[in-house]
Design an enzyme around this catalytic site. Structure first.
Site, PDB file in Angstrom:
ATOM      1  N   ASP A   1      25.038  11.732 -15.639  1.00 34.17           N
ATOM      2  CA  ASP A   1      23.771  12.452 -16.209  1.00 34.17           C
ATOM      3  C   ASP A   1      22.438  12.561 -15.262  1.00 34.17           C
ATOM      4  O   ASP A   1      21.979  11.426 -14.899  1.00 34.17           O
ATOM      5  CB  ASP A   1      23.274  11.474 -17.379  1.00 34.17           C
ATOM      6  CG  ASP A   1      22.009  12.220 -18.217  1.00 34.17           C
ATOM      7  OD1 ASP A   1      21.599  13.155 -17.601  1.00 34.17           O
ATOM      8  OD2 ASP A   1      21.904  11.685 -19.519  1.00 34.17           O
TER       9      ASP A   1
ATOM     10  N   HIS B   1      22.670   8.213 -30.814  1.00 32.94           N
ATOM     11  CA  HIS B   1      21.604   8.835 -30.200  1.00 32.94           C
ATOM     12  C   HIS B   1      21.564  10.484 -31.100  1.00 32.94           C
ATOM     13  O   HIS B   1      22.370  10.425 -32.108  1.00 32.94           O
ATOM     14  CB  HIS B   1      21.340   9.280 -28.738  1.00 32.94           C
ATOM     15  CG  HIS B   1      22.510   9.612 -28.261  1.00 32.94           C
ATOM     16  ND1 HIS B   1      22.612  11.080 -28.102  1.00 32.94           N
ATOM     17  CD2 HIS B   1      23.611   9.071 -27.204  1.00 32.94           C
ATOM     18  CE1 HIS B   1      23.892  11.063 -27.477  1.00 32.94           C
ATOM     19  NE2 HIS B   1      23.971  10.393 -26.872  1.00 32.94           N
TER      20      HIS B   1
ATOM     21  N   HIS C   1      16.940  17.182 -27.312  1.00 33.50           N
ATOM     22  CA  HIS C   1      15.735  17.070 -27.101  1.00 33.50           C
ATOM     23  C   HIS C   1      14.993  18.481 -26.550  1.00 33.50           C
ATOM     24  O   HIS C   1      15.675  19.233 -25.706  1.00 33.50           O
ATOM     25  CB  HIS C   1      15.194  15.900 -26.328  1.00 33.50           C
ATOM     26  CG  HIS C   1      15.782  15.725 -25.048  1.00 33.50           C
ATOM     27  ND1 HIS C   1      15.535  16.328 -23.765  1.00 33.50           N
ATOM     28  CD2 HIS C   1      16.782  14.820 -24.626  1.00 33.50           C
ATOM     29  CE1 HIS C   1      16.250  15.999 -22.669  1.00 33.50           C
ATOM     30  NE2 HIS C   1      17.244  15.253 -23.436  1.00 33.50           N
TER      31      HIS C   1
ATOM     32  N   ASP D   1      18.680  18.839 -17.172  1.00 31.43           N
ATOM     33  CA  ASP D   1      19.148  17.478 -17.521  1.00 31.43           C
ATOM     34  C   ASP D   1      20.687  17.842 -18.054  1.00 31.43           C
ATOM     35  O   ASP D   1      20.693  18.171 -19.161  1.00 31.43           O
ATOM     36  CB  ASP D   1      18.321  17.121 -18.745  1.00 31.43           C
ATOM     37  CG  ASP D   1      18.907  15.823 -19.401  1.00 31.43           C
ATOM     38  OD1 ASP D   1      19.551  15.177 -18.770  1.00 31.43           O
ATOM     39  OD2 ASP D   1      18.266  15.527 -20.650  1.00 31.43           O
TER      40      ASP D   1
ATOM     41  N   ASP E   1       0.711  -1.076   0.083  1.00 31.52           N
ATOM     42  CA  ASP E   1      -0.138   0.039   0.058  1.00 31.52           C
ATOM     43  C   ASP E   1       0.937   1.330   0.097  1.00 31.52           C
ATOM     44  O   ASP E   1       0.363   2.456   0.329  1.00 31.52           O
ATOM     45  CB  ASP E   1      -1.069  -0.127   1.109  1.00 31.52           C
ATOM     46  CG  ASP E   1      -0.320  -0.124   2.432  1.00 31.52           C
ATOM     47  OD1 ASP E   1       0.947  -0.051   2.625  1.00 31.52           O
ATOM     48  OD2 ASP E   1      -0.902   0.330   3.601  1.00 31.52           O
TER      49      ASP E   1
ATOM     50  N   HIS F   1      21.034   4.658 -20.690  1.00 32.22           N
ATOM     51  CA  HIS F   1      20.390   5.025 -19.596  1.00 32.22           C
ATOM     52  C   HIS F   1      20.753   4.214 -18.283  1.00 32.22           C
ATOM     53  O   HIS F   1      19.576   3.585 -17.864  1.00 32.22           O
ATOM     54  CB  HIS F   1      18.971   5.241 -20.099  1.00 32.22           C
ATOM     55  CG  HIS F   1      18.799   6.452 -20.741  1.00 32.22           C
ATOM     56  ND1 HIS F   1      17.297   6.640 -21.236  1.00 32.22           N
ATOM     57  CD2 HIS F   1      19.122   7.572 -20.905  1.00 32.22           C
ATOM     58  CE1 HIS F   1      17.272   7.959 -21.999  1.00 32.22           C
ATOM     59  NE2 HIS F   1      18.458   8.452 -21.740  1.00 32.22           N
TER      60      HIS F   1
ATOM     61  N   ARG G   1      29.595  11.506 -22.600  1.00 33.73           N
ATOM     62  CA  ARG G   1      28.659  12.331 -22.968  1.00 33.73           C
ATOM     63  C   ARG G   1      28.596  13.816 -22.131  1.00 33.73           C
ATOM     64  O   ARG G   1      29.051  13.767 -21.040  1.00 33.73           O
ATOM     65  CB  ARG G   1      27.498  11.803 -22.515  1.00 33.73           C
ATOM     66  CG  ARG G   1      26.180  12.693 -23.059  1.00 33.73           C
ATOM     67  CD  ARG G   1      24.625  11.766 -23.247  1.00 33.73           C
ATOM     68  NE  ARG G   1      24.300  11.391 -21.700  1.00 33.73           N
ATOM     69  CZ  ARG G   1      24.159   9.901 -21.580  1.00 33.73           C
ATOM     70  NH1 ARG G   1      24.615   9.056 -22.470  1.00 33.73           N
ATOM     71  NH2 ARG G   1      23.627   9.727 -20.419  1.00 33.73           N
TER      72      ARG G   1
ATOM     73  N   GLU H   1      23.664  17.198 -26.263  1.00 34.14           N
ATOM     74  CA  GLU H   1      24.316  16.239 -25.803  1.00 34.14           C
ATOM     75  C   GLU H   1      25.166  15.188 -26.381  1.00 34.14           C
ATOM     76  O   GLU H   1      24.543  14.047 -26.395  1.00 34.14           O
ATOM     77  CB  GLU H   1      23.207  15.633 -24.790  1.00 34.14           C
ATOM     78  CG  GLU H   1      21.927  15.280 -25.359  1.00 34.14           C
ATOM     79  CD  GLU H   1      20.972  14.455 -24.558  1.00 34.14           C
ATOM     80  OE1 GLU H   1      21.497  13.431 -23.778  1.00 34.14           O
ATOM     81  OE2 GLU H   1      19.821  14.877 -24.289  1.00 34.14           O
TER      82      GLU H   1
ATOM     83  N   TYR I   1      30.799   6.387 -27.106  1.00 30.70           N
ATOM     84  CA  TYR I   1      30.540   5.232 -26.255  1.00 30.70           C
ATOM     85  C   TYR I   1      31.259   4.307 -26.945  1.00 30.70           C
ATOM     86  O   TYR I   1      30.750   3.500 -27.861  1.00 30.70           O
ATOM     87  CB  TYR I   1      29.105   5.098 -25.883  1.00 30.70           C
ATOM     88  CG  TYR I   1      28.239   6.122 -25.644  1.00 30.70           C
ATOM     89  CD1 TYR I   1      28.250   6.675 -24.351  1.00 30.70           C
ATOM     90  CD2 TYR I   1      27.737   6.693 -26.632  1.00 30.70           C
ATOM     91  CE1 TYR I   1      27.346   7.951 -23.917  1.00 30.70           C
ATOM     92  CE2 TYR I   1      26.873   8.015 -26.371  1.00 30.70           C
ATOM     93  CZ  TYR I   1      26.766   8.442 -25.206  1.00 30.70           C
ATOM     94  OH  TYR I   1      26.137   9.382 -24.918  1.00 30.70           O
TER      95      TYR I   1
ATOM     96  N   GLU J   1      26.526  17.003 -21.819  1.00 33.75           N
ATOM     97  CA  GLU J   1      24.839  17.663 -21.864  1.00 33.75           C
ATOM     98  C   GLU J   1      24.875  19.028 -21.183  1.00 33.75           C
ATOM     99  O   GLU J   1      25.100  18.945 -20.094  1.00 33.75           O
ATOM    100  CB  GLU J   1      24.068  16.567 -21.609  1.00 33.75           C
ATOM    101  CG  GLU J   1      22.583  17.080 -21.525  1.00 33.75           C
ATOM    102  CD  GLU J   1      21.664  15.700 -21.411  1.00 33.75           C
ATOM    103  OE1 GLU J   1      21.938  15.149 -20.479  1.00 33.75           O
ATOM    104  OE2 GLU J   1      20.493  16.003 -21.820  1.00 33.75           O
TER     105      GLU J   1
ATOM    106  N   HIS K   1      12.023  14.903 -21.392  1.00 33.40           N
ATOM    107  CA  HIS K   1      11.983  14.891 -22.822  1.00 33.40           C
ATOM    108  C   HIS K   1      10.535  15.493 -23.047  1.00 33.40           C
ATOM    109  O   HIS K   1       9.501  14.869 -23.109  1.00 33.40           O
ATOM    110  CB  HIS K   1      11.818  13.159 -23.359  1.00 33.40           C
ATOM    111  CG  HIS K   1      13.131  12.699 -23.049  1.00 33.40           C
ATOM    112  ND1 HIS K   1      13.294  11.393 -22.875  1.00 33.40           N
ATOM    113  CD2 HIS K   1      14.387  13.138 -22.742  1.00 33.40           C
ATOM    114  CE1 HIS K   1      14.750  10.973 -22.649  1.00 33.40           C
ATOM    115  NE2 HIS K   1      15.439  11.940 -22.733  1.00 33.40           N
TER     116      HIS K   1
HETATM  117  N1  GLY Z   1      18.865  11.974 -18.975  1.00 33.21           N
HETATM  118  C1  GLY Z   1      18.152  11.478 -20.163  1.00 33.21           C
HETATM  119  C2  GLY Z   1      18.730  12.242 -21.401  1.00 33.21           C
HETATM  120  O1  GLY Z   1      19.723  12.691 -21.376  1.00 33.21           O
HETATM  121  O2  GLY Z   1      17.783  12.520 -22.525  1.00 33.21           O
HETATM  122 MN    MN Z   2      18.811  14.729 -22.259  1.00 29.60          MN
HETATM  123 MN    MN Z   3      20.472  13.505 -19.692  1.00 26.43          MN
END
Ligand code: GLY
Ligand code: MN
Ligand code: MN
Length: 397
Positions: A219, A309, A313, A230, A34, A202, A365, A343, A347, A367, A320
């Site tokens: 990240d 990628h 975004h 982000d 619960d 991720h 990465r 970003e 990798y 970002e 996102h």
């Molecule tokens: N942390 C998710 C992204 O960078 O899109």
């Molecule tokens: Mn991002």
């Molecule tokens: Mn991110």
């Protein structure tokens, strides 16, 4: 409250007298037994009301005589409020949230036919999401605050990091800084991946011990007053980049700085992506990780095993965030007051064939969160250490 009112007015103008907006709050979700997950209002609902309670329904019915802004919400309940805290109730919905009328949630079904009479079905999700894509001055200010809190969290992680800590220990430092500054939750599960985990885009397991000589990719961004930040930074666990790590890092950084240069009205995220692909591909050729000439390697998308990628975004109430990425089949032109991430990453997992072992398990990465201005852009996260020398010096301090 005046800004929520302005948004409702704008959407009601757009849907007209024949239209009606009906929007439900987010459901409460059980985590186990619960015990509930922390409640988080639906972003569209919040955007139009600022109302944070579950079991609520928003109705906007332009030109309705008895009132255009109707809230169905929970009734006040002494027993329940002893356990869970105060509820606005119908009086609070009107007084504090400026509803024209408010009714108990349980009365919604009975009232629905009358509300719908004479109105036509239409989907206004797109319209609402296009509004959310362009941020107001107040939204930019809150997003800057979210980024500033995230700034201290990343600095704290860099300063705390040392070999043999667990990834979750860095995550804890980050969460501490978020919460200490009033950002109760991260905007998404924090990614803290060292060594081979830095190559998992991720990765949220965060349970590995971080070894001397590894890179760690962090990240993490807080949510502040419903707005996401982000941010990714990547740094050496022991505070000093190795030669190979340095080479890959400099390459990702060069691509990120060049991509940020493209961010301005009339440009597009595709322009950022193209620049990143070009710089990363050329860099991988220079490092002899890719072999061939630039044009044909780009055509063959030879970079994909290393950079799989996109450049970024939209960012806002959701990490996102909403809003179309294409219009008329083409990458959408940027406009002032959009906010997006930039970003790029490289990798090099252990299982890409033909790559010398010395490059293995380097995942980088970088970002940042970028606000499109009238004349160009402003990097909201510009202060977070990003050059190798800034990172090495904060880690040494
Ligand atoms: N942390 C998710 C992204 O960078 O899109
Ligand atoms: Mn991002
Ligand atoms: Mn991110």
């Amino acid at each position: 409250m005046s800004e929520y009112g302005y948004r409702r007015k704008k959407i009601m103008q757009a849907i007209g007298e024949k239209g009606i907006l009906i929007l439900s709050s987010a459901p409460e979700v059980y985590r186990n037994g619960d015990a509930l997950y922390p409640y988080r209002q639906n972003s569209d609902f919040y955007y139009l009301t600022g109302f944070e309670e579950p079991e609520s329904i928003l109705v906007l019915a332009p030109s309705r005589k008895e009132g255009e802004f109707i809230l169905f919400n929970r009734v006040q309940d002494k027993d329940k409020e002893i356990w869970d805290g105060p509820r606005a109730g119908q009086a609070g919905a009107i007084k504090s949230f400026h509803a024209d009328q408010a009714f108990p949630f349980s009365e919604f079904s009975a009232m629905l036919p009358a509300l719908l009479a004479g109105r036509e079905a239409m989907d206004i999700t797109l319209l609402l999401h296009e509004m959310r894509l362009l941020k107001s001055e107040a939204e930019i200010a809150v997003m800057q605050k979210a980024v500033d809190i995230t700034d201290s969290a990343h600095r704290r992680a860099m300063q705390t990091c040392k070999p043999n800590l667990y990834e979750y220990e860095l995550e804890a430092e980050i969460m501490y800084e978020f919460q200490r500054q009033g950002a109760r939750y991260p905007a998404y599960a924090s990614i803290v991946g060292a060594g081979r985990n830095s190559c998992i885009l991720h990765y949220v397991n965060n349970q590995q011990k971080m070894a001397d000589g590894d890179l760690v990719l962090v990240d993490a961004g807080c949510e502040y007053q419903y707005y996401a930040s982000d941010i990714t930074r990547t740094f050496p666990v022991n505070g000093k980049f190795s030669g190979e790590q340095r080479a890959i890092y400099e390459l990702v950084l060069a691509s990120q700085l060049a991509a940020i240069q493209t961010i301005k009205p009339q440009s597009s995220w595709q322009a950022a992506q193209d620049v990143i692909v070009k710089i990363i591909t050329q860099g991988l050729i220079d490092l002899r990780i890719l072999k061939g000439d630039l044009t044909s390697l780009i055509e063959k998308q030879a970079y994909l095993p290393f950079y799989m990628h996109k450049s970024g975004h939209w960012l806002g109430l959701d990490v996102h965030d909403v809003g179309l990425y294409h219009v008329n089949g083409k990458p959408r032109p940027l406009e002032a007051n959009m906010v997006l991430t930039v970003e790029p990453g490289i990798y090099i997992s252990g299982d890409i064939e033909g790559v010398d072992k010395r490059w293995h398990h380097i995942g980088v990465r970088i970002e940042d969160d970028v606000w499109v201005t009238d004349t160009g852009c402003k990097v909201l996260s510009a202060n977070i250490p990003k050059t190798i020398s800034d990172i090495e010096s904060i880690m040494a301090s």
